[in-house]
Write a protein that holds these residues in place. Structure first.
Motif, PDB file in Angstrom:
ATOM      1  N   LEU A   1       4.004   9.858  36.341  1.00 48.52           N
ATOM      2  CA  LEU A   1       4.441  10.009  37.733  1.00 48.52           C
ATOM      3  C   LEU A   1       4.480   8.665  38.453  1.00 48.52           C
ATOM      4  CD1 LEU A   1       2.560  13.292  38.606  1.00 48.52           C
ATOM      5  CD2 LEU A   1       5.036  12.994  38.467  1.00 48.52           C
ATOM      6  N   MET A   2       3.513   7.800  38.187  1.00 44.31           N
ATOM      7  CA  MET A   2       3.489   6.491  38.836  1.00 44.31           C
ATOM      8  C   MET A   2       4.631   5.602  38.336  1.00 44.31           C
ATOM      9  SD  MET A   2       1.041   6.591  41.059  1.00 44.31           S
ATOM     10  CE  MET A   2       1.786   8.204  41.300  1.00 44.31           C
ATOM     11  N   ILE A   3       4.961   5.708  37.058  1.00 42.14           N
ATOM     12  CA  ILE A   3       6.101   4.968  36.516  1.00 42.14           C
ATOM     13  C   ILE A   3       7.383   5.432  37.202  1.00 42.14           C
ATOM     14  CG2 ILE A   3       7.544   4.629  34.458  1.00 42.14           C
ATOM     15  CD1 ILE A   3       4.842   4.796  32.837  1.00 42.14           C
ATOM     16  N   LEU A   4       7.556   6.743  37.331  1.00 37.72           N
ATOM     17  CA  LEU A   4       8.751   7.265  37.995  1.00 37.72           C
ATOM     18  C   LEU A   4       8.791   6.843  39.461  1.00 37.72           C
ATOM     19  CD1 LEU A   4       8.962  10.795  36.364  1.00 37.72           C
ATOM     20  CD2 LEU A   4      10.521   8.859  36.012  1.00 37.72           C
TER      21      LEU A   4
ATOM     22  N   LYS B   1       3.702   4.058  25.569  1.00 39.54           N
ATOM     23  CA  LYS B   1       3.787   5.482  25.223  1.00 39.54           C
ATOM     24  C   LYS B   1       4.450   6.285  26.338  1.00 39.54           C
ATOM     25  CE  LYS B   1      -0.190   5.669  22.130  1.00 39.54           C
ATOM     26  NZ  LYS B   1      -1.553   6.161  21.930  1.00 39.54           N
ATOM     27  N   ARG B   2       4.069   6.014  27.577  1.00 38.79           N
ATOM     28  CA  ARG B   2       4.630   6.781  28.702  1.00 38.79           C
ATOM     29  C   ARG B   2       6.106   6.469  28.900  1.00 38.79           C
ATOM     30  NH1 ARG B   2       0.038   7.900  27.843  1.00 38.79           N
ATOM     31  NH2 ARG B   2      -1.278   9.223  29.120  1.00 38.79           N
ATOM     32  N   LEU B   3       6.472   5.198  28.774  1.00 31.51           N
ATOM     33  CA  LEU B   3       7.890   4.846  28.899  1.00 31.51           C
ATOM     34  C   LEU B   3       8.714   5.518  27.805  1.00 31.51           C
ATOM     35  CD1 LEU B   3       7.617   1.061  29.824  1.00 31.51           C
ATOM     36  CD2 LEU B   3       8.564   2.879  31.273  1.00 31.51           C
ATOM     37  N   ALA B   4       8.210   5.498  26.571  1.00 28.71           N
ATOM     38  CA  ALA B   4       8.925   6.145  25.463  1.00 28.71           C
ATOM     39  C   ALA B   4       9.081   7.640  25.716  1.00 28.71           C
ATOM     40  CB  ALA B   4       8.203   5.889  24.147  1.00 28.71           C
ATOM     41  N   ALA B   5       8.027   8.272  26.233  1.00 30.74           N
ATOM     42  CA  ALA B   5       8.094   9.711  26.517  1.00 30.74           C
ATOM     43  C   ALA B   5       9.082  10.007  27.637  1.00 30.74           C
ATOM     44  CB  ALA B   5       6.708  10.243  26.876  1.00 30.74           C
ATOM     45  N   LEU B   6       9.124   9.161  28.653  1.00 24.25           N
ATOM     46  CA  LEU B   6      10.066   9.375  29.758  1.00 24.25           C
ATOM     47  C   LEU B   6      11.508   9.132  29.323  1.00 24.25           C
ATOM     48  CD1 LEU B   6       7.961   7.819  32.639  1.00 24.25           C
ATOM     49  CD2 LEU B   6       8.618  10.235  32.413  1.00 24.25           C
ATOM     50  N   VAL B   7      11.704   8.218  28.376  1.00 20.91           N
ATOM     51  CA  VAL B   7      13.032   8.019  27.798  1.00 20.91           C
ATOM     52  C   VAL B   7      13.418   9.250  26.977  1.00 20.91           C
ATOM     53  CG1 VAL B   7      14.360   6.666  26.110  1.00 20.91           C
ATOM     54  CG2 VAL B   7      12.975   5.503  27.857  1.00 20.91           C
ATOM     55  N   GLU B   8      12.486   9.721  26.146  1.00 19.51           N
ATOM     56  CA  GLU B   8      12.758  10.900  25.315  1.00 19.51           C
ATOM     57  C   GLU B   8      13.071  12.131  26.173  1.00 19.51           C
ATOM     58  OE1 GLU B   8      10.517  13.797  22.100  1.00 19.51           O
ATOM     59  OE2 GLU B   8       9.780  11.756  22.343  1.00 19.51           O
TER      60      GLU B   8
END
Length: 166
Positions: A26-29, A55-62
């Motif tokens: 959520l903070m990345i977004l 890991k979070r960036l990869a998951a948000l891309v996926e």
């Protein structure tokens, strides 16, 4: 066999939370909406460990919230920009910000959305696009959609019966 702790079934809230339900995502977004795009920018803004951020960036891309694209060739470096899915999520972030400011900012409001022209604080409100009516009022109820399976229809029936009993 790997078992999940929670199966969202057809629940759109559960399905969304599976993809963005942790604080870091959520903070990345939030930061991506504010214009940050690069790994080092996210790392500096959030103070998050690089392995967690990766890991979070990869998951948000996926999950199609972010698109990863190169911005430099030597060495190759990537930026992360909101996709249409990510932009569709922005009102949720704004609602979370307003909710947090209203209920959990004991020290006072530290950040908020304001109208650019006036500087006045924004007050997000969810309204139905078709009617313009606020969605938190009595004019709207939870209902099964056309693709609802039996478990969803049973949950909707339970909620409807509880609502009728009140």
């Amino acid at each position: 066999m790997t078992r999940r702790a929670f199966d969202p079934g057809q629940c759109p809230v559960g399905r969304t939370l599976e993809r963005v339900g942790d604080v870091w995502s959520l903070m990345i977004l939030r930061d991506a909406f504010q214009g940050l795009t690069r790994f080092d920018q996210f790392e500096q803004s959030l103070g998050v460990a690089p392995n967690i951020l990766s890991k979070r960036l990869a998951a948000l891309v996926e999950a199609r919230f972010l698109e990863r694209r190169p911005y430099q060739q030597r060495p190759v470096r990537h930026e992360y920009v909101l996709t249409e899915v990510g932009r569709d999520f922005v009102p949720v972030l704004m609602a979370l910000m307003a909710f947090g400011n209203r209920h959990y900012a004991a020290e006072g409001i530290a950040s908020q959305m304001v109208e650019a022209a006036t500087g006045l604080p924004a007050e997000p409100m969810l309204v139905d696009r078709r009617t313009g009516k606020p969605m938190d009022g009595p004019d709207f109820v939870y209902a099964a959609g056309p693709a609802a399976e039996e478990a969803t229809r049973a949950r909707v029936a339970l909620i409807s019966s509880r609502r009728a009993g009140d």
